[in-house]
Design a protein around this motif. Structure first.
Motif, PDB file in Angstrom:
ATOM      1  N   LEU A 199      -1.624  -0.396   6.819  1.00  0.00           N
ATOM      2  CA  LEU A 199      -0.221   0.040   6.750  1.00  0.00           C
ATOM      3  C   LEU A 199       0.365  -0.039   5.341  1.00  0.00           C
ATOM      4  N   VAL A 200       0.051  -1.098   4.616  1.00  0.00           N
ATOM      5  CA  VAL A 200       0.642  -1.260   3.277  1.00  0.00           C
ATOM      6  C   VAL A 200       0.135  -0.179   2.329  1.00  0.00           C
ATOM      7  N   VAL A 201      -1.182   0.042   2.320  1.00  0.00           N
ATOM      8  CA  VAL A 201      -1.717   1.040   1.380  1.00  0.00           C
ATOM      9  C   VAL A 201      -1.241   2.445   1.753  1.00  0.00           C
ATOM     10  N   ILE A 202      -1.128   2.740   3.037  1.00  0.00           N
ATOM     11  CA  ILE A 202      -0.634   4.059   3.452  1.00  0.00           C
ATOM     12  C   ILE A 202       0.827   4.229   3.031  1.00  0.00           C
ATOM     13  N   THR A 203       1.607   3.165   3.167  1.00  0.00           N
ATOM     14  CA  THR A 203       2.997   3.187   2.704  1.00  0.00           C
ATOM     15  C   THR A 203       3.055   3.465   1.205  1.00  0.00           C
ATOM     16  N   ASN A 204       2.205   2.767   0.464  1.00  0.00           N
ATOM     17  CA  ASN A 204       2.168   2.957  -0.989  1.00  0.00           C
ATOM     18  C   ASN A 204       1.777   4.388  -1.356  1.00  0.00           C
ATOM     19  N   MET A 205       0.849   4.956  -0.604  1.00  0.00           N
ATOM     20  CA  MET A 205       0.413   6.330  -0.876  1.00  0.00           C
ATOM     21  C   MET A 205       1.548   7.316  -0.619  1.00  0.00           C
ATOM     22  N   ALA A 206       2.341   7.056   0.404  1.00  0.00           N
ATOM     23  CA  ALA A 206       3.497   7.909   0.672  1.00  0.00           C
ATOM     24  C   ALA A 206       4.474   7.844  -0.499  1.00  0.00           C
ATOM     25  N   GLN A 207       4.665   6.642  -1.043  1.00  0.00           N
ATOM     26  CA  GLN A 207       5.565   6.488  -2.183  1.00  0.00           C
ATOM     27  C   GLN A 207       4.993   7.160  -3.434  1.00  0.00           C
ATOM     28  N   ASN A 208       3.659   7.066  -3.620  1.00  0.00           N
ATOM     29  CA  ASN A 208       3.020   7.754  -4.750  1.00  0.00           C
ATOM     30  C   ASN A 208       3.266   9.253  -4.640  1.00  0.00           C
TER      31      ASN A 208
END
Length: 195
Positions: free
Chosen positions: A100-109
């Motif tokens: 969940l955290v990395v997917i969230t970060n990818m959305a922000q990227n």
């Protein structure tokens, strides 16, 4: 670390930990250049250390990607996060809550790169995984961010649908703080829509 660079005296494991801790402290102070350089050095040393777990290696890369994002290098952050996601899927499975955290970060990227369709796909995946695991915080944040992305693209009805869904789930939970947050987000949206 400067002394060690001139006259090496640290064991490889000590060196990698020092770089990691230096990076972490620099990150806390928003010293992005130092954090990025130090995480990169730690990663190179971790990759050569058989006692460092794959989970630890991925976590360090995730921190590097976060620092790159904060420094404005959204493309660099997204590239590393793609590697972290692939490694996480292999390690934990493609539906793991640990993603969940990395997917969230990818959305922000992707949002930083002004790629709303890509951000939307990551947020939808985040919502799907969070829903499977009943992770209310990630569900709420996913719906909120999906609403923001939709609104920014001029899709006001879709934005409203996401915000209303968030409020419905909050009301069903009975959590007053969650309800208040969801109601406030919907009110802000309605104000922006002129309702």
């Amino acid at each position: 670390m400067r002394i060690d660079a001139q006259s090496p005296f640290l064991a490889p494991r000590e060196r990698s930990r020092f770089f990691y801790h230096l990076a972490s402290q620099a990150e806390d102070l928003a010293e992005w250049d130092i954090a990025i350089a130090s995480y990169r050095k730690a990663i190179a040393l971790f990759d050569d250390d058989p006692e460092v777990s794959e989970d630890q290696r991925l976590g360090t890369r995730e921190r590097l990607a976060y620092c790159l994002h904060e420094a404005g290098d959204f493309a660099g952050a997204l590239e590393i996060n793609r590697q972290v996601l692939a490694g996480g899927e292999t390690l934990f499975g493609s539906d793991s809550e640990k993603l969940l955290v990395v997917i969230t970060n990818m959305a922000q990227n992707a949002h930083g790169l002004e790629q709303p369709d890509v951000a939307d796909k990551f947020l939808q995946r985040r919502l799907d995984i969070a829903s499977r695991h009943g992770n209310e915080r990630h569900i709420d944040e996913s719906l909120f961010q999906l609403g923001v992305v939709a609104f920014e693209q001029g899709q006001t009805e879709q934005a409203e649908t996401f915000m209303k869904r968030r409020l419905e789930l909050a009301e069903a939970s009975g959590d007053q703080e969650r309800i208040a947050d969801a109601r406030e987000a919907l009110d802000v949206l309605h104000e922006k829509m002129g309702k």
